[in-house]
Design a protein around this motif. Structure first.
Motif, mmCIF file in Angstrom:
data_model
loop_
_atom_site.group_PDB
_atom_site.id
_atom_site.type_symbol
_atom_site.label_atom_id
_atom_site.label_comp_id
_atom_site.label_asym_id
_atom_site.label_seq_id
_atom_site.Cartn_x
_atom_site.Cartn_y
_atom_site.Cartn_z
ATOM 1 N N GLY A 122 0.784 -1.234 0.000
ATOM 2 C CA GLY A 122 0.000 0.000 0.000
ATOM 3 C C GLY A 122 0.811 1.277 0.000
ATOM 4 N N LEU A 123 2.110 1.170 0.250
ATOM 5 C CA LEU A 123 2.950 2.373 0.325
ATOM 6 C C LEU A 123 3.913 2.474 -0.839
ATOM 7 N N GLY A 124 4.063 1.410 -1.589
ATOM 8 C CA GLY A 124 4.968 1.438 -2.722
ATOM 9 C C GLY A 124 6.422 1.481 -2.291
ATOM 10 N N LEU A 125 7.269 1.917 -3.185
ATOM 11 C CA LEU A 125 8.702 2.005 -2.938
ATOM 12 C C LEU A 125 9.042 3.360 -2.337
ATOM 13 N N ARG A 126 9.781 3.328 -1.235
ATOM 14 C CA ARG A 126 10.200 4.582 -0.586
ATOM 15 C C ARG A 126 11.715 4.580 -0.454
ATOM 16 N N LEU A 127 12.314 5.715 -0.785
ATOM 17 C CA LEU A 127 13.760 5.831 -0.777
ATOM 18 C C LEU A 127 14.269 6.065 0.636
ATOM 19 N N ILE A 128 15.232 5.231 1.036
ATOM 20 C CA ILE A 128 15.830 5.390 2.361
ATOM 21 C C ILE A 128 17.088 6.271 2.247
ATOM 22 N N TYR A 129 18.017 5.858 1.402
ATOM 23 C CA TYR A 129 19.250 6.593 1.168
ATOM 24 C C TYR A 129 19.675 6.417 -0.286
ATOM 25 N N PHE A 130 20.441 7.366 -0.735
ATOM 26 C CA PHE A 130 20.947 7.404 -2.104
ATOM 27 C C PHE A 130 22.427 7.774 -2.043
ATOM 28 N N SER A 131 23.230 7.125 -2.877
ATOM 29 C CA SER A 131 24.644 7.476 -2.969
ATOM 30 C C SER A 131 24.994 7.727 -4.426
ATOM 31 N N TYR A 132 25.636 8.857 -4.717
ATOM 32 C CA TYR A 132 25.971 9.190 -6.103
ATOM 33 C C TYR A 132 27.465 9.064 -6.380
ATOM 34 N N ASP A 133 28.235 8.645 -5.379
ATOM 35 C CA ASP A 133 29.656 8.418 -5.570
ATOM 36 C C ASP A 133 30.196 7.786 -4.287
ATOM 37 N N VAL A 134 31.419 7.316 -4.364
ATOM 38 C CA VAL A 134 32.040 6.717 -3.184
ATOM 39 C C VAL A 134 32.066 7.746 -2.048
ATOM 40 N N LYS A 135 31.690 7.310 -0.887
ATOM 41 C CA LYS A 135 31.653 8.108 0.342
ATOM 42 C C LYS A 135 30.635 9.256 0.299
ATOM 43 N N MET A 136 29.852 9.355 -0.769
ATOM 44 C CA MET A 136 28.834 10.405 -0.860
ATOM 45 C C MET A 136 27.475 9.774 -0.638
ATOM 46 N N LYS A 137 26.624 10.454 0.115
ATOM 47 C CA LYS A 137 25.294 9.925 0.375
ATOM 48 C C LYS A 137 24.316 11.071 0.575
ATOM 49 N N GLU A 138 23.060 10.776 0.302
ATOM 50 C CA GLU A 138 21.984 11.721 0.560
ATOM 51 C C GLU A 138 20.842 10.997 1.249
ATOM 52 N N LYS A 139 20.201 11.661 2.158
ATOM 53 C CA LYS A 139 19.023 11.063 2.783
ATOM 54 C C LYS A 139 17.881 11.038 1.778
#
Lengths: 112, 109
Positions: A40-57
């Motif tokens: 019922g909630l589908g896919l939800r993003l927890i964290y994203f990383s666009y390069d080594v040692k880089m992350k976004e909430k």
């Protein structure tokens, strides 16, 4: 073919345990993602990383952390597992900018 | 209101029928993804499109960027097409996707 491998298909952990979910991709992709999928909630993003040692909430980072020490590996960490973290966890990867997303087979985590 | 809306939520069909699943979105995008998830299975990328139409086997995806709408069509549906179909869009200047909640398709023999 791109392969995204998640270390476990099923996992059962106890409340309060520290849990590591591992994801490895073999196509040198810059982007890696961790999602959870609930009915019922589908896919939800927890964290994203666009390069080594880089992350976004993402949308629901609370209770989770991530690590990306090498380009091919993206780990999701549940610092102290709780029953509301029982879910299907999906890892995905992609090249930069408007490229197809490649998913792992998912890890069904149950926290008791 | 969700930024990505799919319709219908559930769909049943007889084998051989023509299927249409719709996706509308409210953000500015440069491309749209259609994904497929079989029960208990992982998610597979079917299409990524930014304009016009793409075809792969019995599957056809179309998009109208001005109207912010996309459709996924399945011709001559088969029971093995039974799955959840998910529409997803990356807003401008981000690689993060916003997902629809999916359309559950069941095709009966």
């Amino acid at each position: 073919d791109v392969k995204v491998t998640q270390s476990s298909r099923y996992l059962v952990k106890r409340t309060g345990e520290k849990v590591f979910l591992e994801c490895v991709q073999d196509m040198d992709h810059e982007n890696m993602f961790w999602y959870r999928q609930d009915p019922g909630l589908g896919l939800r993003l927890i964290y994203f990383s666009y390069d080594v040692k880089m992350k976004e909430k993402g949308d629901i980072p609370e209770g989770y952390s991530v690590s990306r020490e090498k380009k091919e590996r993206f780990s999701l960490i549940l610092e102290s597992a709780s029953t509301n973290q029982t879910s299907m966890y999906l890892c995905a990867s992609s090249s930069r900018h408007n490229s197809p997303l490649h998913f792992g087979n998912g890890t069904r985590l149950t926290v008791t | 209101k969700n930024e990505v809306e799919q319709s219908p939520q559930n769909l049943t069909a007889q084998e051989g029928e023509f299927i249409t699943i719709n996706c509308s979105y409210s953000v500015g995008i440069s491309a749209l993804h259609w994904l497929q998830q079989h029960p208990g299975g992982g998610i597979v990328s079917l299409f990524m499109l930014s304009s016009g139409k793409k075809k792969h086997g019995r599957l056809i995806a179309t998009i109208n960027i001005q109207e912010k709408h996309s459709s996924l069509h399945i011709t001559a549906s088969h029971p093995r097409d039974s799955a959840v179909y998910i529409c997803a869009v990356p807003p401008y200047n981000t690689d993060k996707l916003i997902f629809g909640t999916g359309t559950r398709l069941q095709v009966f023999p």
